[in-house]
Design a protein around this motif. Structure first.
Motif, PDB file in Angstrom:
ATOM      1  N   THR A 103      39.040  51.536  32.446  1.00 51.24           N
ATOM      2  CA  THR A 103      38.045  51.392  33.499  1.00 51.24           C
ATOM      3  C   THR A 103      38.686  51.803  34.812  1.00 51.24           C
ATOM      4  O   THR A 103      39.901  52.011  34.894  1.00 51.24           O
ATOM      5  CB  THR A 103      37.487  49.952  33.556  1.00 51.24           C
ATOM      6  N   ALA A 104      37.879  51.897  35.856  1.00 53.36           N
ATOM      7  CA  ALA A 104      38.379  52.232  37.198  1.00 53.36           C
ATOM      8  C   ALA A 104      37.286  51.923  38.212  1.00 53.36           C
ATOM      9  O   ALA A 104      36.120  51.723  37.851  1.00 53.36           O
ATOM     10  CB  ALA A 104      38.759  53.712  37.278  1.00 53.36           C
ATOM     11  N   ASP A 105      37.684  51.899  39.461  1.00 50.71           N
ATOM     12  CA  ASP A 105      36.746  51.849  40.589  1.00 50.71           C
ATOM     13  C   ASP A 105      35.783  50.667  40.563  1.00 50.71           C
ATOM     14  O   ASP A 105      34.618  50.802  40.958  1.00 50.71           O
ATOM     15  CB  ASP A 105      35.950  53.166  40.673  1.00 50.71           C
ATOM     16  N   THR A 106      36.259  49.516  40.137  1.00 48.40           N
ATOM     17  CA  THR A 106      35.397  48.344  40.186  1.00 48.40           C
ATOM     18  C   THR A 106      35.031  47.990  41.631  1.00 48.40           C
ATOM     19  O   THR A 106      33.930  47.527  41.889  1.00 48.40           O
ATOM     20  CB  THR A 106      36.065  47.139  39.498  1.00 48.40           C
ATOM     21  N   HIS A 107      35.948  48.181  42.551  1.00 48.78           N
ATOM     22  CA  HIS A 107      35.692  47.878  43.966  1.00 48.78           C
ATOM     23  C   HIS A 107      35.109  46.468  44.112  1.00 48.78           C
ATOM     24  O   HIS A 107      34.162  46.253  44.869  1.00 48.78           O
ATOM     25  CB  HIS A 107      34.727  48.888  44.589  1.00 48.78           C
ATOM     26  N   PHE A 108      35.666  45.517  43.362  1.00 49.20           N
ATOM     27  CA  PHE A 108      35.194  44.140  43.502  1.00 49.20           C
ATOM     28  C   PHE A 108      35.210  43.748  44.975  1.00 49.20           C
ATOM     29  O   PHE A 108      36.158  44.047  45.702  1.00 49.20           O
ATOM     30  CB  PHE A 108      36.089  43.179  42.711  1.00 49.20           C
ATOM     31  N   GLY A 109      34.156  43.080  45.418  1.00 53.58           N
ATOM     32  CA  GLY A 109      34.081  42.583  46.781  1.00 53.58           C
ATOM     33  C   GLY A 109      33.707  43.604  47.838  1.00 53.58           C
ATOM     34  O   GLY A 109      33.617  43.273  49.012  1.00 53.58           O
ATOM     35  N   HIS A 110      33.464  44.833  47.461  1.00 54.36           N
ATOM     36  CA  HIS A 110      33.226  45.911  48.420  1.00 54.36           C
ATOM     37  C   HIS A 110      31.732  46.065  48.691  1.00 54.36           C
ATOM     38  O   HIS A 110      31.004  46.687  47.911  1.00 54.36           O
ATOM     39  CB  HIS A 110      33.814  47.207  47.859  1.00 54.36           C
ATOM     40  N   ALA A 111      31.278  45.526  49.816  1.00 51.36           N
ATOM     41  CA  ALA A 111      29.852  45.553  50.143  1.00 51.36           C
ATOM     42  C   ALA A 111      29.317  46.978  50.223  1.00 51.36           C
ATOM     43  O   ALA A 111      28.212  47.262  49.751  1.00 51.36           O
ATOM     44  CB  ALA A 111      29.614  44.823  51.463  1.00 51.36           C
ATOM     45  N   ALA A 112      30.069  47.895  50.789  1.00 53.16           N
ATOM     46  CA  ALA A 112      29.593  49.268  50.953  1.00 53.16           C
ATOM     47  C   ALA A 112      29.459  50.007  49.622  1.00 53.16           C
ATOM     48  O   ALA A 112      28.742  51.002  49.541  1.00 53.16           O
ATOM     49  CB  ALA A 112      30.515  50.036  51.892  1.00 53.16           C
ATOM     50  N   ALA A 113      30.123  49.530  48.561  1.00 50.59           N
ATOM     51  CA  ALA A 113      30.042  50.206  47.261  1.00 50.59           C
ATOM     52  C   ALA A 113      28.607  50.247  46.749  1.00 50.59           C
ATOM     53  O   ALA A 113      28.220  51.204  46.067  1.00 50.59           O
ATOM     54  CB  ALA A 113      30.946  49.510  46.239  1.00 50.59           C
ATOM     55  N   ARG A 114      27.824  49.242  47.072  1.00 56.18           N
ATOM     56  CA  ARG A 114      26.442  49.212  46.593  1.00 56.18           C
ATOM     57  C   ARG A 114      25.659  50.411  47.108  1.00 56.18           C
ATOM     58  O   ARG A 114      24.913  51.045  46.363  1.00 56.18           O
ATOM     59  CB  ARG A 114      25.768  47.906  47.000  1.00 56.18           C
ATOM     60  N   ALA A 115      25.833  50.760  48.369  1.00 56.74           N
ATOM     61  CA  ALA A 115      25.111  51.905  48.938  1.00 56.74           C
ATOM     62  C   ALA A 115      25.822  53.224  48.654  1.00 56.74           C
ATOM     63  O   ALA A 115      25.191  54.198  48.246  1.00 56.74           O
ATOM     64  CB  ALA A 115      24.952  51.717  50.445  1.00 56.74           C
ATOM     65  N   LEU A 116      27.139  53.246  48.835  1.00 54.39           N
ATOM     66  CA  LEU A 116      27.904  54.484  48.645  1.00 54.39           C
ATOM     67  C   LEU A 116      27.738  55.070  47.250  1.00 54.39           C
ATOM     68  O   LEU A 116      27.634  56.283  47.081  1.00 54.39           O
ATOM     69  CB  LEU A 116      29.396  54.236  48.890  1.00 54.39           C
ATOM     70  N   VAL A 121      26.716  41.744  46.807  1.00 53.72           N
ATOM     71  CA  VAL A 121      28.093  41.913  46.332  1.00 53.72           C
ATOM     72  C   VAL A 121      28.394  40.874  45.259  1.00 53.72           C
ATOM     73  O   VAL A 121      29.007  41.185  44.232  1.00 53.72           O
ATOM     74  CB  VAL A 121      29.101  41.799  47.496  1.00 53.72           C
ATOM     75  N   ALA A 122      27.942  39.646  45.466  1.00 51.48           N
ATOM     76  CA  ALA A 122      28.184  38.586  44.484  1.00 51.48           C
ATOM     77  C   ALA A 122      27.547  38.941  43.139  1.00 51.48           C
ATOM     78  O   ALA A 122      28.168  38.756  42.085  1.00 51.48           O
ATOM     79  CB  ALA A 122      27.642  37.252  44.993  1.00 51.48           C
ATOM     80  N   GLU A 123      26.317  39.469  43.163  1.00 54.70           N
ATOM     81  CA  GLU A 123      25.659  39.869  41.919  1.00 54.70           C
ATOM     82  C   GLU A 123      26.421  41.018  41.249  1.00 54.70           C
ATOM     83  O   GLU A 123      26.602  41.026  40.034  1.00 54.70           O
ATOM     84  CB  GLU A 123      24.216  40.299  42.198  1.00 54.70           C
ATOM     85  N   MET A 124      26.866  41.986  42.045  1.00 53.31           N
ATOM     86  CA  MET A 124      27.637  43.109  41.510  1.00 53.31           C
ATOM     87  C   MET A 124      28.916  42.615  40.835  1.00 53.31           C
ATOM     88  O   MET A 124      29.214  42.976  39.689  1.00 53.31           O
ATOM     89  CB  MET A 124      27.988  44.084  42.640  1.00 53.31           C
ATOM     90  N   ASP A 125      29.654  41.783  41.541  1.00 55.10           N
ATOM     91  CA  ASP A 125      30.916  41.280  40.998  1.00 55.10           C
ATOM     92  C   ASP A 125      30.703  40.480  39.714  1.00 55.10           C
ATOM     93  O   ASP A 125      31.412  40.680  38.723  1.00 55.10           O
ATOM     94  CB  ASP A 125      31.648  40.426  42.034  1.00 55.10           C
ATOM     95  N   GLU A 126      29.719  39.601  39.711  1.00 57.58           N
ATOM     96  CA  GLU A 126      29.466  38.780  38.529  1.00 57.58           C
ATOM     97  C   GLU A 126      28.994  39.621  37.344  1.00 57.58           C
ATOM     98  O   GLU A 126      29.371  39.364  36.201  1.00 57.58           O
ATOM     99  CB  GLU A 126      28.468  37.665  38.842  1.00 57.58           C
ATOM    100  N   ALA A 127      28.173  40.625  37.612  1.00 57.13           N
ATOM    101  CA  ALA A 127      27.709  41.505  36.535  1.00 57.13           C
ATOM    102  C   ALA A 127      28.885  42.263  35.923  1.00 57.13           C
ATOM    103  O   ALA A 127      28.984  42.392  34.695  1.00 57.13           O
ATOM    104  CB  ALA A 127      26.656  42.474  37.051  1.00 57.13           C
ATOM    105  N   MET A 128      29.800  42.749  36.761  1.00 53.36           N
ATOM    106  CA  MET A 128      30.945  43.493  36.226  1.00 53.36           C
ATOM    107  C   MET A 128      31.907  42.580  35.470  1.00 53.36           C
ATOM    108  O   MET A 128      32.463  42.988  34.449  1.00 53.36           O
ATOM    109  CB  MET A 128      31.653  44.264  37.341  1.00 53.36           C
ATOM    110  N   VAL A 129      32.086  41.354  35.917  1.00 47.12           N
ATOM    111  CA  VAL A 129      32.916  40.398  35.172  1.00 47.12           C
ATOM    112  C   VAL A 129      32.274  40.128  33.813  1.00 47.12           C
ATOM    113  O   VAL A 129      32.954  40.156  32.778  1.00 47.12           O
ATOM    114  CB  VAL A 129      33.116  39.086  35.967  1.00 47.12           C
ATOM    115  N   ALA A 130      30.983  39.890  33.797  1.00 51.45           N
ATOM    116  CA  ALA A 130      30.291  39.605  32.532  1.00 51.45           C
ATOM    117  C   ALA A 130      30.361  40.799  31.578  1.00 51.45           C
ATOM    118  O   ALA A 130      30.652  40.636  30.388  1.00 51.45           O
ATOM    119  CB  ALA A 130      28.835  39.230  32.804  1.00 51.45           C
ATOM    120  N   ARG A 131      30.127  42.005  32.078  1.00 49.08           N
ATOM    121  CA  ARG A 131      30.168  43.197  31.221  1.00 49.08           C
ATOM    122  C   ARG A 131      31.584  43.456  30.710  1.00 49.08           C
ATOM    123  O   ARG A 131      31.757  43.881  29.562  1.00 49.08           O
ATOM    124  CB  ARG A 131      29.611  44.400  31.968  1.00 49.08           C
TER     125      ARG A 131
END
Length: 175
Positions: A6-19, A27-37
């Motif tokens: 894997t790569a580029d998880t960018h955990f905690g990176h608010a701008a990753a959602r838009a970029l 960000v919390a939903e993104m981080d939790e979804a990636m941990v679960a997956r």
């Protein structure tokens, strides 16, 4: 034991959602979804090569230390452009972090780096290049090369066979 990338998880990176057009409301939903997956794909005894940009935010080392304990598997870091020395030095990594690595996985030689290569050692002998950094935007990929970043791989680690099976339409072996 299975091996995942894997790569580029960018955990905690608010701008990753838009970029990177990530489909998460926060960000919390993104981080939790990636941990679960991650934990759905990877078992406790499996090995995961993270090819850079693990966590991006203030207090990255502290956040990364907490995240590392929540993620299944023996984790190895290939340093990316957003991995500060404090994250690379965390004791949760199974081996010292490196900028480049070579390994054999399921009988295939792999060259691992955060960045994609135009050519690599043993490319003509069947070795493959796995990378991150491009967030699924390098089109088309070179033969025997794959972006293993979460934006290109459904926000989870993937096994070598799965990466290339999708490209070949189900046939076995890297293409």
């Amino acid at each position: 034991m299975a091996v995942y990338f894997t790569a580029d998880t960018h955990f905690g990176h608010a701008a990753a959602r838009a970029l990177y057009r990530r489909p998460f409301a926060s960000v919390a939903e993104m981080d939790e979804a990636m941990v679960a997956r991650w934990n759905e794909a990877v078992g406790p005894e499996d090995e995961v090569w993270h090819l850079g940009d693990f966590v991006v935010r203030r207090g990255a080392a502290e956040a990364a230390a907490v995240l590392l304990t929540r993620l299944n598997g023996r984790k190895r870091l290939v340093i990316g452009n957003n991995d500060p020395p404090a994250v690379a030095a965390l004791p949760g990594w199974a081996a010292p972090a490196v900028h480049y690595a070579e390994a054999e996985v399921d009988g295939t030689g792999v060259v691992l780096c955060h960045y994609a290569f135009r050519t690599w050692r043993n490319a003509g002998r069947g070795w493959v290049n796995l990378h991150g950094h491009s967030h699924g935007r390098l089109r088309p990929p070179l033969p025997r090369q794959a972006d293993v970043g979460v934006d290109a791989q459904d926000f989870r680690p993937v096994a070598l066979a799965e990466i290339f099976r999708a490209r070949r339409g189900g046939r076995r072996g890297p293409a």
